[in-house]
Scaffold this active site. Structure first.
Site, PDB file in Angstrom:
ATOM      1  N   ASP A 103       0.725  -1.235   0.019  1.00 14.50           N
ATOM      2  CA  ASP A 103      -0.068   0.034  -0.048  1.00 14.50           C
ATOM      3  C   ASP A 103       0.600   1.212  -0.162  1.00 14.50           C
ATOM      4  O   ASP A 103       2.209   1.141   0.105  1.00 14.50           O
ATOM      5  CB  ASP A 103      -0.956   0.021   1.460  1.00 14.50           C
ATOM      6  N   GLU A 162      -9.596  -1.751   5.349  1.00 15.31           N
ATOM      7  CA  GLU A 162     -10.296  -1.301   6.443  1.00 15.31           C
ATOM      8  C   GLU A 162     -11.196  -2.261   6.680  1.00 15.31           C
ATOM      9  O   GLU A 162     -11.918  -2.745   5.625  1.00 15.31           O
ATOM     10  CB  GLU A 162     -10.595   0.090   6.581  1.00 15.31           C
TER      11      GLU A 162
END
Ligand SMILES: N[C@@H]1[C@@H](O)[C@H](O)[C@@H](COP(=O)(O)O)O[C@@H]1O
Length: 264
Positions: free
Chosen positions: A67, A143
């Protein structure tokens, strides 16, 4: 899912590093998936030492990071590209042209995500993916509520993650609220996954990952579906596991078997 519980964060780092070292010794052309955060730093240090001792080479290795913050250029000190250069790439014999981090400053982040997926595929897929875990169970920047088959995409960070990572930014510094992250499906496609977690702040997330139901509420729980996932944790991170003794028993039996087979 193999759960390995060790005495200390240092033992976790060394155990994790040796999985990578053994793989690279067998397969020097490996494709590695790498992670940021404070947890992998000691593992990277062990890899650096092994490389400097010439026990392992990264010359033929390709890496893909999980990421990156959207809006940060790779030169920004808080970017994950900068982190990787500082914590690993600058100290090993890797060709930096073969190291990839999602482009946080891409003019078109949506197409950049698709291109990142294609690049991984063209490299032949990821052989081992390293993961840390967020206190809310996130892996990469997936998330809670992330699709369990999601691919690389732009993700909005939760306030909890923004708060957790605020310690890396100066008080008046721009802190991104968006990221580009490999998806959970991307991570699950890796041939092997190694997740490290240390400290009591990770105990709830580790419990939900290993013993909770598989659920988008804890993205790391998707690893229950992976054929070759190793969760390497210290005693503090393992504190809430109900079957802790069983995992330790399994690990002792595994080690015995490996010794018998001459594979330890
Ligand atoms: N995107 C990263 C994750 O990949 C990492 O696992 C997590 C935990 O970091 P730490 O190891 O510092 O607890 O932090 C960030 O949010």
């Amino acid at each position: 899912m193999q759960v390995v519980i060790l005495e200390s964060p240092q033992a976790v780092a060394e155990y994790g590093a040796h999985i990578f070292i053994r793989r690279l010794q067998k397969q020097p052309r490996s494709v590695l998936g790498l992670a940021t955060g404070s947890t992998p730093v000691a593992l990277y240090q062990t890899l650096i030492e092994a490389n400097q001792a010439q026990a392992v080479s990264f010359q033929q290795v390709t890496t893909y990071n999980l990421d990156e913050y959207l809006g940060l250029d790779g030169d920004h000190p808080q970017s994950y590209r900068h982190f990787m250069n500082e914590q690993l790439f600058n100290h090993i014999d890797i060709d930096k042209n073969n190291t990839f981090v999602p482009p946080g400053s891409a003019s078109n982040p949506v197409s950049a995500c698709d291109e990142y997926e294609q690049m991984i595929e063209q490299s032949g897929g990821i052989d081992i993916q390293l993961l840390g875990i967020g206190r809310n169970g996130h892996i990469g920047f997936n998330e809670p509520s992330s699709g369990l088959r999601s691919r690389t995409r732009v993700k909005t960070l939760t306030q909890a993650t923004i708060d957790d990572n605020a310690r890396f930014f100066a008080a008046d510094e721009f802190q991104p609220h968006l990221s580009i992250t490999m998806g959970i499906g991307t991570i699950l496609d890796s041939a092997q996954v190694v997740l490290l977690a240390t400290g009591s702040s990770k105990a709830d997330a580790v419990f939900a990952t290993v013993e909770g139901p598989m659920s988008a509420s804890c993205p790391a729980s998707a690893l229950q579906m992976h054929q070759n996932a190793v969760i390497v944790i210290d005693e503090e991170a393992a504190a809430k596991l109900e079957h802790k003794d069983f995992y330790k028993h399994i690990e002792r039996e595994n080690q015995k078997l490996l010794t018998q087979l001459g594979l330890d």
